[in-house]
Structure formats: C-alpha cells, structure tokens
Scaffold this motif. Structure first.
Motif, mmCIF file in Angstrom:
data_model
loop_
_atom_site.group_PDB
_atom_site.id
_atom_site.type_symbol
_atom_site.label_atom_id
_atom_site.label_comp_id
_atom_site.label_asym_id
_atom_site.label_seq_id
_atom_site.Cartn_x
_atom_site.Cartn_y
_atom_site.Cartn_z
ATOM 1 N N GLY A 1 0.828 -1.190 0.000
ATOM 2 C CA GLY A 1 0.000 0.000 0.000
ATOM 3 C C GLY A 1 0.864 1.241 0.000
ATOM 4 O O GLY A 1 2.101 1.151 -0.025
ATOM 5 N N SER B 1 -5.606 0.283 2.002
ATOM 6 C CA SER B 1 -4.749 0.751 0.912
ATOM 7 C C SER B 1 -5.560 1.410 -0.196
ATOM 8 O O SER B 1 -5.178 2.463 -0.726
ATOM 9 N N GLN C 1 -6.586 4.777 0.606
ATOM 10 C CA GLN C 1 -5.458 5.697 0.482
ATOM 11 C C GLN C 1 -5.068 5.932 -0.975
ATOM 12 O O GLN C 1 -4.201 6.749 -1.257
ATOM 13 N N LEU D 1 -2.908 0.341 -4.380
ATOM 14 C CA LEU D 1 -2.672 -1.004 -3.856
ATOM 15 C C LEU D 1 -1.950 -1.820 -4.923
ATOM 16 O O LEU D 1 -2.391 -1.883 -6.070
#
Length: 212
Positions: free
Chosen positions: A112, A143, A146, A149
């Motif tokens: 991640g 991940s 955010q 990935l």
C-alpha cells in the motif's frame, strides 16, 4: 471494486502453477536489455518518458488476456528494464488479469502507500489459514482508501517460495532470470481508477547496476 480476497475465495486459494519463461524475457517478445534504439517511431512507438518518469517508449493497443492495453517500455542506460501494461480499472479486468498471472506467478506481498503485507511471512506465521483472508481484506480496504494497492508476484511455485522466511528472501533466493510482476490499482474519485501490470527482472537489474 473486486479485491484479492474475493478473488481468492473464487479460486480456492490456489495461488500458483510453476511455469518458467525463457531467460531474460520480460513480456512477449520484449527482452531485458533490449536497446532503446530498436523501438522507433516507424514501428509505432512514441516517447512517453515524461509520463513514466524515466526514459520510456510507449505503444498502444497491445493484447493481453484478450483485452487491449497501452504498453510502456522503460530503460536504464538505454537497455530495457521493465515492461508495463496499462488500462482503465474494472472488476472483470482485474479478475481476468489476476487469473492469468496466478497461472505462473505466486503472490508474495501486497504493498500500500504506507505499509507492506508480506504474504510469505504471514502464511508461515499462521497455522490457521482461514485467518489470512480477513487480514488481506482489511489491508486492501485501507490501501484502496489511500488510493493505491499493489500485488507483488514472483514467477516461482508457491511450495518453493513458502520455504523462505519473507518476501524479500523469496526474491533474493530465486534464480537470476525470475520475473516479478506488480499488479497495481490506482483509485481516484476524480479521474477514475486504473490498473497497470509491470514485469521486471530485479536480480538482473541489480547485476547490471553493479557492473556499471
């Protein structure tokens, strides 16, 4: 968005089948160390160095898993370092690509933006394999939230790689001509999501750096 945990349930946790490619092959007919000068505009290639962040040549409409991808060739010292296939993300494409990769590659890690989930280390540390999927699922959720990935896979059989203590050792103790595939999902609410698959030969690249 389809995640690996869903995919693994579908295929019953079968992660690899051992298949070795010819030495120094990156993808299709592209070979590690091929000269930058071979990929000319006359053959349809164009400069995409700015987009890739390093010396690169691109080509459109390359078939993989019966889908059309953009292809990027990236170079170090004018020699081909990696081959990347890019496409817009959708669940069906992810499943198709992951299915194709796991025919010859073994998943060793998830990466991640902040953390790494070492699948080799995790598998060796848990006697109850049913606990793996919830851990993977949580890591994927975090991940993707955010924005990025990556699934890191090595072209070796799982029974060999799982003898190693962690994913780094799984790569470092593989033969020099072992390919690494990195399947990455970028999730962006404004520009949309897309995926890329990058094929590399990390041990040959390290050897080239030592010799230069």
């Amino acid at each position: 968005m389809k995640k690996l945990s869903t995919f693994l349930l579908t295929i019953g946790l079968t992660l690899s089948i051992a298949t070795q490619v010819a030495a120094a092959d990156l993808f299709d007919s592209y070979r590690f160390g091929d000269s930058h000068s071979a990929f000319t505009e006359e053959k349809g290639y164009y400069d995409c160095s700015a987009q890739m962040g390093m010396m690169s040549r691109c080509l459109d409409d390359i078939p993989f898993t019966n889908e059309s991808f953009s292809l990027a060739l990236s170079f170090t010292d004018n020699g081909l370092k990696s081959v990347t296939l890019l496409n817009a993300y959708d669940d069906a494409l992810f499943a198709k690509v992951m299915g194709a990769l796991t025919q010859s590659f073994t998943l060793v890690a998830l990466q991640g933006p902040v953390q790494l989930l070492d699948m080799v280390q995790l598998s060796n540390s848990l006697e109850d394999k049913d606990k793996i999927l919830p851990i993977v699922n949580q890591f994927e959720d975090i991940s993707l939230a955010q924005g990025k990935l990556s699934y890191i896979l090595v072209e070796r059989p799982a029974n060999e790689l799982l003898k190693m203590s962690n994913s780094a050792e799984a790569v470092s103790k593989s033969p020099n001509d072992t390919r690494l595939a990195e399947l990455t999902i970028f999730a962006d609410s404004e520009v949309g999501s897309y995926l890329y698959i990058q094929f590399s030969l990390p041990k040959l690249e390290m050897e080239r750096k030592r010799n230069n």
